[in-house]
Design a protein around this motif. Structure first.
Motif, PDB file in Angstrom:
ATOM      1  N   SER A 362       0.812  -1.211   0.000  1.00 46.13           N
ATOM      2  CA  SER A 362       0.000   0.000   0.000  1.00 46.13           C
ATOM      3  C   SER A 362       0.848   1.265   0.000  1.00 46.13           C
ATOM      4  N   ASP A 363       2.097   1.198   0.506  1.00 44.91           N
ATOM      5  CA  ASP A 363       2.980   2.363   0.431  1.00 44.91           C
ATOM      6  C   ASP A 363       3.245   2.731  -1.030  1.00 44.91           C
ATOM      7  N   ILE A 364       3.415   1.716  -1.865  1.00 46.38           N
ATOM      8  CA  ILE A 364       3.648   1.970  -3.287  1.00 46.38           C
ATOM      9  C   ILE A 364       2.426   2.635  -3.911  1.00 46.38           C
ATOM     10  N   ASP A 365       1.250   2.202  -3.498  1.00 47.96           N
ATOM     11  CA  ASP A 365       0.033   2.831  -4.011  1.00 47.96           C
ATOM     12  C   ASP A 365      -0.055   4.295  -3.597  1.00 47.96           C
ATOM     13  N   VAL A 366       0.297   4.608  -2.353  1.00 48.51           N
ATOM     14  CA  VAL A 366       0.269   5.999  -1.890  1.00 48.51           C
ATOM     15  C   VAL A 366       1.248   6.839  -2.707  1.00 48.51           C
ATOM     16  N   VAL A 367       2.433   6.286  -2.965  1.00 51.29           N
ATOM     17  CA  VAL A 367       3.421   7.001  -3.776  1.00 51.29           C
ATOM     18  C   VAL A 367       2.853   7.344  -5.144  1.00 51.29           C
ATOM     19  N   TRP A 368       2.260   6.373  -5.807  1.00 57.98           N
ATOM     20  CA  TRP A 368       1.799   6.618  -7.179  1.00 57.98           C
ATOM     21  C   TRP A 368       0.501   7.409  -7.243  1.00 57.98           C
ATOM     22  N   LEU A 369      -0.340   7.283  -6.249  1.00 56.64           N
ATOM     23  CA  LEU A 369      -1.564   8.081  -6.217  1.00 56.64           C
ATOM     24  C   LEU A 369      -1.259   9.562  -6.025  1.00 56.64           C
ATOM     25  N   HIS A 370      -0.322   9.871  -5.137  1.00 51.84           N
ATOM     26  CA  HIS A 370      -0.089  11.262  -4.756  1.00 51.84           C
ATOM     27  C   HIS A 370       1.127  11.899  -5.405  1.00 51.84           C
ATOM     28  N   GLY A 371       2.009  11.100  -6.002  1.00 51.52           N
ATOM     29  CA  GLY A 371       3.178  11.666  -6.655  1.00 51.52           C
ATOM     30  C   GLY A 371       3.108  11.655  -8.169  1.00 51.52           C
ATOM     31  N   TYR A 372       2.283  10.759  -8.726  1.00 46.45           N
ATOM     32  CA  TYR A 372       2.257  10.572 -10.181  1.00 46.45           C
ATOM     33  C   TYR A 372       0.833  10.557 -10.740  1.00 46.45           C
ATOM     34  N   ASN A 373      -0.127  10.872  -9.877  1.00 48.71           N
ATOM     35  CA  ASN A 373      -1.533  10.944 -10.300  1.00 48.71           C
ATOM     36  C   ASN A 373      -2.031   9.651 -10.929  1.00 48.71           C
ATOM     37  N   TRP A 374      -1.621   8.516 -10.330  1.00 47.28           N
ATOM     38  CA  TRP A 374      -2.166   7.238 -10.777  1.00 47.28           C
ATOM     39  C   TRP A 374      -3.694   7.294 -10.643  1.00 47.28           C
ATOM     40  N   PRO A 375      -4.455   6.724 -11.591  1.00 44.20           N
ATOM     41  CA  PRO A 375      -5.919   6.793 -11.545  1.00 44.20           C
ATOM     42  C   PRO A 375      -6.486   6.306 -10.211  1.00 44.20           C
ATOM     43  N   ARG A 376      -7.120   7.196  -9.497  1.00 39.84           N
ATOM     44  CA  ARG A 376      -7.562   6.918  -8.131  1.00 39.84           C
ATOM     45  C   ARG A 376      -8.580   5.782  -8.076  1.00 39.84           C
ATOM     46  N   HIS A 377      -9.403   5.678  -9.113  1.00 34.45           N
ATOM     47  CA  HIS A 377     -10.464   4.670  -9.075  1.00 34.45           C
ATOM     48  C   HIS A 377      -9.920   3.241  -9.066  1.00 34.45           C
ATOM     49  N   THR A 378      -8.638   3.075  -9.428  1.00 33.73           N
ATOM     50  CA  THR A 378      -8.034   1.737  -9.412  1.00 33.73           C
ATOM     51  C   THR A 378      -7.338   1.439  -8.082  1.00 33.73           C
ATOM     52  N   GLY A 379      -7.160   2.471  -7.243  1.00 31.62           N
ATOM     53  CA  GLY A 379      -6.552   2.281  -5.940  1.00 31.62           C
ATOM     54  C   GLY A 379      -5.045   2.315  -5.919  1.00 31.62           C
ATOM     55  N   GLY A 380      -4.398   2.405  -7.082  1.00 32.13           N
ATOM     56  CA  GLY A 380      -2.941   2.381  -7.149  1.00 32.13           C
ATOM     57  C   GLY A 380      -2.456   1.139  -7.868  1.00 32.13           C
ATOM     58  N   PRO A 381      -1.181   1.092  -8.243  1.00 31.34           N
ATOM     59  CA  PRO A 381      -0.681  -0.032  -9.044  1.00 31.34           C
ATOM     60  C   PRO A 381      -0.786  -1.388  -8.357  1.00 31.34           C
ATOM     61  N   MET A 382      -0.552  -1.453  -7.056  1.00 33.03           N
ATOM     62  CA  MET A 382      -0.585  -2.746  -6.377  1.00 33.03           C
ATOM     63  C   MET A 382      -2.023  -3.195  -6.134  1.00 33.03           C
ATOM     64  N   HIS A 383      -2.886  -2.251  -5.828  1.00 39.09           N
ATOM     65  CA  HIS A 383      -4.321  -2.542  -5.699  1.00 39.09           C
ATOM     66  C   HIS A 383      -4.858  -3.045  -7.036  1.00 39.09           C
ATOM     67  N   TYR A 384      -4.440  -2.383  -8.116  1.00 39.52           N
ATOM     68  CA  TYR A 384      -4.834  -2.785  -9.468  1.00 39.52           C
ATOM     69  C   TYR A 384      -4.323  -4.187  -9.777  1.00 39.52           C
ATOM     70  N   ALA A 385      -3.084  -4.480  -9.370  1.00 38.54           N
ATOM     71  CA  ALA A 385      -2.512  -5.809  -9.599  1.00 38.54           C
ATOM     72  C   ALA A 385      -3.319  -6.878  -8.880  1.00 38.54           C
ATOM     73  N   ARG A 386      -3.708  -6.589  -7.642  1.00 37.60           N
ATOM     74  CA  ARG A 386      -4.529  -7.541  -6.889  1.00 37.60           C
ATOM     75  C   ARG A 386      -5.875  -7.748  -7.573  1.00 37.60           C
ATOM     76  N   THR A 387      -6.398  -6.694  -8.169  1.00 37.42           N
ATOM     77  CA  THR A 387      -7.677  -6.795  -8.878  1.00 37.42           C
ATOM     78  C   THR A 387      -7.555  -7.706 -10.102  1.00 37.42           C
ATOM     79  N   LEU A 388      -6.456  -7.543 -10.852  1.00 35.50           N
ATOM     80  CA  LEU A 388      -6.246  -8.371 -12.040  1.00 35.50           C
ATOM     81  C   LEU A 388      -5.966  -9.822 -11.674  1.00 35.50           C
ATOM     82  N   GLY A 389      -5.137 -10.018 -10.657  1.00 33.92           N
ATOM     83  CA  GLY A 389      -4.785 -11.367 -10.234  1.00 33.92           C
ATOM     84  C   GLY A 389      -3.509 -11.860 -10.885  1.00 33.92           C
ATOM     85  N   LEU A 390      -2.847 -12.798 -10.203  1.00 40.95           N
ATOM     86  CA  LEU A 390      -1.553 -13.309 -10.648  1.00 40.95           C
ATOM     87  C   LEU A 390      -1.630 -13.945 -12.027  1.00 40.95           C
TER      88      LEU A 390
END
Length: 419
Positions: A362-390
């Motif tokens: 979740s730290d990585i998600d906070v970094v990308w949400l607030h430093g790089y404007n990652w799309p908020r609706h996806t929750g961040g890159p790691m949240h998005y990864a969990r959504t997609l699945g391995l």
């Protein structure tokens, strides 16, 4: 378990991630040092923004800038931003007046001898930063926090130019520093616990979202960004135009695609004509005088309103490099473009976690949400990864000719942990 597809659950996840980011094991009973004044070295864009953020939080600032014209522009810009805060009701007139009154300027760092916190925002080379920190070591008061705003460099190597590495850390702000919420706090193996706690405390005090990062090239955010930049510059040699890449990334939810962002930041960061080999698109663009918005042309051409338009010259440069390298150009779907821009970054993030550079997903998600404007609706890159699945991520990486890392497989095969 949170439902990753419901907006309320995504917002709950983000709120929890932001709260967790400042819970650092070992700091529970550590008291931050008192910060009653700060110094900022460098009156450029970053220095001005950092000084403004501190002043708006009622922290007196001494701004150091040797060049008179740059210093004059810095004072005018800081004053203008604070005055606009009154117009937009972010500050009262009295608060703004106090903030402006708390700004002191000087030409030499000797003026920082009584500052509790010094943030260096000078040119991004190790030699420059070590010279500054060596001089700070001689004049700064005992116990002062000495912070670098470096984006990539080894903070421990910077600290080695001082006799007090325990007081040195990174405070990596994002431009514009008075607006962007992320603050990467970079701890080294020598950073004292109370110095780390102080940097986090200051970040919260000035309205930032602090995330602690380990001392490695690019820390968390820029290390991942370097992967996206590499993929972006590779894919345009393989047949995708820069405007299409940007459009796909922006359709995903980013405010700006990688090529418009590159042009805005400047393509000549770290580039010199003397060392340029013409081996990359950026080098060839810079050699042609196409260095981004500031020169009116980069990956795109820009009109007087800085509106990007497709550039035939840039397209010829890209096609020429592809031909020189013998790279075959082909058709791409939007989905395959998006996967190329996102999934290798996620794979790199898994390595960052495995190396301990980030403490939690979740730290990585906070970094990308607030430093790089990652799309908020996806929750961040790691949240998005969990959504997609391995399985999905591995299949898509393999489809682009990549082998998923062992770190990624191990991470996504296990339940997400909180620390």
């Amino acid at each position: 378990m949170l439902n990753m597809n419901r907006p309320n659950d995504v917002e709950a996840y983000i709120a929890r991630a932001e709260a967790d980011a400042v819970k650092i094991p070992g700091l529970e009973n550590v008291r931050p040092r008192g910060i009653a004044s700060a110094g900022v070295i460098g009156g450029g864009t970053m220095g001005r923004g950092i000084a403004t953020a501190l002043l708006c939080a009622e922290i007196p600032v001494t701004l150091i800038e040797r060049d008179p014209a740059t210093l004059e522009r810095a004072i005018a810009e800081i004053t203008s931003i604070i005055e606009r805060n009154v117009t937009t009701r972010r500050m009262s007139a009295d608060e703004a007046a106090r903030a402006i009154k708390h700004l002191t300027t000087a030409n030499e760092i000797e003026a920082l001898e009584k500052s509790d916190l010094v943030i260096e925002a000078a040119y991004e080379t190790m030699a420059v930063k070590q010279d500054i920190f060596s001089r700070l070591d001689r004049i700064a008061r005992k116990g002062a926090i000495l912070a670098s705003n470096t984006s990539y460099l080894d903070v421990l190597e910077i600290a080695s130019s001082t006799s007090r590495p325990q007081d040195v850390l990174g405070m990596h702000f994002f431009s514009p520093a008075h607006i962007m919420k992320l603050l990467e706090v970079v701890r080294t193996s020598a950073t004292a616990p109370d110095a780390l706690a102080t940097a986090i405390s200051v970040g919260l005090r000035i309205g930032k979202k602090p995330v602690v990062a380990g001392n490695a090239y690019g820390f968390i955010g820029n290390r991942m960004l370097a992967i996206r930049r590499h993929e972006a510059e590779a894919i345009i040699l393989e047949g995708v135009t820069p405007d299409r890449v940007d459009q796909v990334v922006e359709n995903f939810g980013f405010r700006m695609g990688p090529f418009r962002m590159g042009d805005l930041a400047g393509l000549d960061l770290g580039w010199t004509r003397d060392t340029s080999t013409g081996a990359t698109v950026r080098e060839r663009l810079c050699e042609a005088g196409r260095r981004g918005q500031k020169t009116g042309k980069g990956f795109f051409d820009y009109d007087d309103q800085r509106k990007p338009v497709v550039s035939p010259e840039a397209m010829d440069i890209i096609a020429g490099l592809a031909a020189d390298k013998g790279i075959a150009r082909r058709e791409w779907s939007d989905d395959s473009i998006l996967d190329r821009m996102v999934l290798p970054m996620i794979d790199e993030a898994a390595k960052i976690l495995a190396e301990g550079i980030a403490a939690r997903e979740s730290d990585i998600d906070v970094v990308w949400l607030h430093g790089y404007n990652w799309p908020r609706h996806t929750g961040g890159p790691m949240h998005y990864a969990r959504t997609l699945g391995l399985d999905t991520i591995c299949a898509r990486l393999k489809a682009m000719g990549r082998t998923p890392s062992d770190q990624l497989r191990k991470l996504l095969a296990a339940p997400q942990e909180r620390q």
